[in-house]
Motif scaffolding. Structure first.
Motif, mmCIF file in Angstrom:
data_model
loop_
_atom_site.group_PDB
_atom_site.id
_atom_site.type_symbol
_atom_site.label_atom_id
_atom_site.label_comp_id
_atom_site.label_asym_id
_atom_site.label_seq_id
_atom_site.Cartn_x
_atom_site.Cartn_y
_atom_site.Cartn_z
ATOM 1 N N ASP A 241 -56.295 76.865 46.173
ATOM 2 C CA ASP A 241 -56.957 75.371 46.140
ATOM 3 C C ASP A 241 -56.764 74.664 47.213
ATOM 4 O O ASP A 241 -56.421 74.057 47.219
ATOM 5 C CB ASP A 241 -57.128 74.933 44.225
ATOM 6 C CG ASP A 241 -58.347 73.894 44.331
ATOM 7 O OD1 ASP A 241 -59.124 74.105 44.452
ATOM 8 O OD2 ASP A 241 -58.042 73.090 43.481
ATOM 9 N N THR A 242 -58.061 74.448 48.114
ATOM 10 C CA THR A 242 -57.946 73.883 49.228
ATOM 11 C C THR A 242 -58.971 72.153 49.274
ATOM 12 O O THR A 242 -60.005 73.351 49.194
ATOM 13 C CB THR A 242 -58.067 74.805 50.262
ATOM 14 O OG1 THR A 242 -56.975 76.159 50.415
ATOM 15 C CG2 THR A 242 -58.063 74.065 51.618
ATOM 16 N N ILE A 243 -59.071 71.994 49.447
ATOM 17 C CA ILE A 243 -59.330 70.331 50.284
ATOM 18 C C ILE A 243 -59.943 69.854 50.625
ATOM 19 O O ILE A 243 -58.060 70.301 51.517
ATOM 20 C CB ILE A 243 -59.807 69.819 49.202
ATOM 21 C CG1 ILE A 243 -58.475 68.742 48.668
ATOM 22 C CG2 ILE A 243 -60.211 70.189 46.946
ATOM 23 C CD1 ILE A 243 -58.718 67.690 47.418
ATOM 24 N N ASP A 262 -53.052 73.385 46.982
ATOM 25 C CA ASP A 262 -52.534 74.058 46.184
ATOM 26 C C ASP A 262 -52.056 75.043 45.362
ATOM 27 O O ASP A 262 -53.402 76.350 45.101
ATOM 28 C CB ASP A 262 -52.957 73.458 44.512
ATOM 29 C CG ASP A 262 -52.836 73.768 43.447
ATOM 30 O OD1 ASP A 262 -51.547 73.814 43.413
ATOM 31 O OD2 ASP A 262 -52.999 73.676 42.313
ATOM 32 N N SER A 264 -51.262 77.920 42.955
ATOM 33 C CA SER A 264 -51.164 77.600 41.272
ATOM 34 C C SER A 264 -50.255 79.313 41.359
ATOM 35 O O SER A 264 -48.987 78.329 40.415
ATOM 36 C CB SER A 264 -52.078 77.628 40.427
ATOM 37 O OG SER A 264 -52.812 78.810 41.167
ATOM 38 N N LEU A 422 -67.322 67.585 46.399
ATOM 39 C CA LEU A 422 -66.353 67.547 45.417
ATOM 40 C C LEU A 422 -66.430 66.175 44.291
ATOM 41 O O LEU A 422 -66.551 65.212 45.131
ATOM 42 C CB LEU A 422 -65.488 67.410 46.325
ATOM 43 C CG LEU A 422 -63.755 67.290 45.747
ATOM 44 C CD1 LEU A 422 -63.873 68.871 44.770
ATOM 45 C CD2 LEU A 422 -62.942 67.074 46.829
ATOM 46 N N ASP A 426 -63.779 66.241 39.887
ATOM 47 C CA ASP A 426 -62.873 67.697 40.410
ATOM 48 C C ASP A 426 -61.867 67.209 41.353
ATOM 49 O O ASP A 426 -60.605 67.965 41.936
ATOM 50 C CB ASP A 426 -63.959 69.294 41.151
ATOM 51 C CG ASP A 426 -64.941 69.147 40.420
ATOM 52 O OD1 ASP A 426 -64.457 69.546 39.196
ATOM 53 O OD2 ASP A 426 -66.306 70.223 40.605
ATOM 54 N N SER A 430 -57.797 68.333 41.503
ATOM 55 C CA SER A 430 -57.252 68.507 42.424
ATOM 56 C C SER A 430 -56.024 68.103 42.556
ATOM 57 O O SER A 430 -54.942 68.092 42.330
ATOM 58 C CB SER A 430 -58.329 69.032 43.574
ATOM 59 O OG SER A 430 -58.777 69.476 43.061
ATOM 60 N N LYS A 433 -53.391 68.084 40.057
ATOM 61 C CA LYS A 433 -52.142 69.395 40.451
ATOM 62 C C LYS A 433 -51.217 69.585 41.719
ATOM 63 O O LYS A 433 -50.273 69.355 41.157
ATOM 64 C CB LYS A 433 -53.153 70.499 40.708
ATOM 65 C CG LYS A 433 -53.673 70.952 39.229
ATOM 66 C CD LYS A 433 -54.934 71.736 39.919
ATOM 67 C CE LYS A 433 -55.666 72.511 38.013
ATOM 68 N NZ LYS A 433 -56.591 73.458 38.920
#
Length: 573
Positions: A241-243, A262, A264, A422, A426, A430, A433
């Protein structure tokens, strides 16, 4: 004359022998009448019953042997007494302890012993008839009914059966108590055995499951490449999970960009720092830098450019202006950072203590965190300022709540305008996590290596793009357009002219760099499926088909064009 009878005298009338005594001597009729005891006459039609029973000590009474009279009323014909026969006399004579003089008695079967009165399930046996007596003898008086009743058992003698006393009730209660206690003990032992069995089964399943997980992950000694790749190495597809985070310095100007990743699958978090000099394509496909793209194309255009360049799926953009960073750090109660330099306070007088002191585990408030994240000394490389920005991000994540709801409360406290890609919910999920990884030490910071011309440096595709971002060079991007990069070895500035030709030809330009001068041009492709694309690119640039060769394209480009002195620059005289 002797009156005694002589049995051998033929002239003397012989009396009738009616039996024999206990010694075998004959018994005559007159003698028997003189000695026979008086017994009551027996009437065969009278139906009389002989009384007999049990004494109190359960000894059976011998029944009276009746004498039978063949004539009704007990009177014999001719004056003779009908003899009775004793079935127990082996010699057929008169039985009894008295020997001679006992009258013969007829044999009668022994009557069954009657059960005591009052005992359920037993029926009384019939009493035998009274035996008749010899003729002329007086009848024996009838037995006394009270005496007979005395010889029988009475119901009160069995009161221990019908009327239990207190002692018997105590015994019954004690038996019940003992039985119930034994049952409880047995039930307790049975439950204990069941618990032990269940515990053993759970432990066995847990052990088998743990070994199976380690084996499947390749973490057991001698399995897979765990010893070579380390404990966090995982093969196969990974969930990321990339922002993208943009820090806008509203006072000093400029932006700082990082990717928050992230993973996981490996339970690892990473901050990938992106230099502003990174070459990306703008919305029109023209080459530009990351810093310019953020200012000109905004969050959406920059996100798409990075997605195209790195081949990584970016979920959304978090724009964080410096005032919001200050408020967030204050909300979290400050952060701790190992500072590499001292940052002076611009509002303080000369000689005052610095706003950010140098040293390990320095506590920074909101103002100090912003000053340290944006500080870049004169003549200092951009990478140094990016490293400080990464430290502040890491310290902020360590103080961020790991619960999504609490993290959402922190984001809502900022009251910033959320990016449509985003939402706050959400973003908080993120950050929660990533905060969990940072608190457990499973977090690191990496800098994307970039060449002087802004292109990805050699090896960046393996160390960062592939391993951290999960990027992969593919033939086409999401829009179906092949990505092409350029290396200029002509000795002249031919990148801009070649870029325009490629964009007009329908290709996506992903960066151009300088290269050592060379005579021949090459069009390099990495995948056999891209050979046809490479041939088309060569034709578009006016290069011969023989210049197409298989190799390793630069960065995430599908095809890399290395221009030589044989390349004719369009528009050049």
């Amino acid at each position: 004359m002797n009156d005694q009878h002589n049995p051998y005298d033929p002239y003397q009338p012989q009396p009738q022998i009616i039996g024999y005594d206990a010694y075998g001597q004959p018994v005559y009729q007159q003698q028997a009448q003189a000695q026979a005891p008086q017994q009551p006459a027996y009437d065969p039609y009278a139906g009389g019953q002989q009384a007999y029973g049990y004494d109190p000590y359960a000894q059976p009474q011998a029944p009276q042997q009746p004498s039978y009279d063949t004539y009704q009323g007990g009177q014999p014909q001719g004056g003779y007494a009908q003899p009775s026969y004793d079935p127990y006399d082996p010699y057929g004579g008169a039985g009894g302890a008295g020997g001679a003089g006992q009258q013969w008695q007829a044999a009668e079967p022994a009557a069954p012993v009657s059960a005591p009165a009052g005992v359920p399930g037993q029926r009384p046996a019939p009493e035998p008839p009274t035996a008749p007596t010899a003729p002329g003898a007086p009848r024996r008086p009838e037995p006394d009914a009270e005496a007979d009743e005395a010889k029988e058992y009475r119901t009160e003698q069995f009161s221990f059966i019908e009327e239990p006393d207190e002692d018997s009730e105590d015994v019954i209660d004690w038996l019940k108590f003992t039985e119930s206690r034994s049952e409880r003990r047995e039930e307790a032992r049975r439950r204990g055995r069941n618990r032990v069995i269940a515990l053993v089964v759970v432990l066995v399943l847990a052990a088998v499951g743990g070994v199976g997980y380690l084996w499947s992950a390749g973490l057991l000694p001698g399995t897979g490449d765990s010893e070579k790749q380390g404990p966090n190495a995982v093969t196969g597809p990974q969930q990321r999970d990339t922002i993208v985070l943009h820090l806008h310095d509203l006072k000093g100007g400029g932006t700082s960009t990082a990717l928050l990743v992230d993973n996981s699958t490996t339970k690892q978090g990473t901050t990938v720092l992106l230099p502003n000099a990174l070459a990306v394509a703008d919305t029109e496909g023209s080459a530009t830098t990351l810093g310019k793209s953020v200012e000109e194309d905004g969050s959406s255009g920059t996100r798409e450019a990075l997605d195209t360049l790195l081949g990584a799926k970016i979920a959304g953009t978090w724009r964080l202006d410096t005032p919001y960073l200050e408020n967030l750090v204050e909300y979290l109660g400050g952060i701790e950072v190992d500072t590499d330099t001292a940052v002076p306070d611009p509002k303080a007088k000369a000689g005052a203590d610095p706003l950010v002191p140098k040293g390990e585990q320095q506590t920074l408030n909101g103002r100090a965190a912003v000053a340290y994240a944006t500080h870049r000394a004169s003549g200092e490389a951009e990478a140094k300022q990016l490293q400080r920005f990464g430290q502040v991000v890491n310290g902020m994540l360590r103080k961020m709540p790991s619960d999504a709801s609490n993290a959402a409360a922190a984001i809502e406290y900022l009251q910033q305008i959320a990016d449509p890609s985003l939402p706050e919910k959400d973003l908080a999920a993120s950050l929660a996590k990533l905060a969990d990884h940072a608190k457990t030490g499973a977090y690191k910071t990496a800098l994307l290596p970039v060449a002087e011309d802004g292109s990805l440096a050699e090896g960046a595709g393996d160390s960062v793009v592939k391993d951290i971002l999960g990027g992969k060079v593919t033939a086409l991007d999401a829009g179906g357009v092949p990505r092409v990069s350029i290396k200029d070895g002509t000795g002249e500035d031919a990148v801009e002219a070649a870029k325009i030709v490629l964009i007009n030809g329908g290709y996506a330009f992903v960066g151009g760099t300088k290269a050592d001068s060379r005579a021949k041009s090459e069009v390099v492709y990495g995948d056999d499926a891209q050979k046809a694309t490479a041939v088309e690119v060569a034709k578009t640039l006016g290069l011969p088909e023989g210049s197409v060769t298989k190799g390793k394209p630069a960065g995430t480009a599908a095809v890399t064009v290395v221009l030589g002195r044989d390349y004719e620059i369009p528009g050049a005289s």
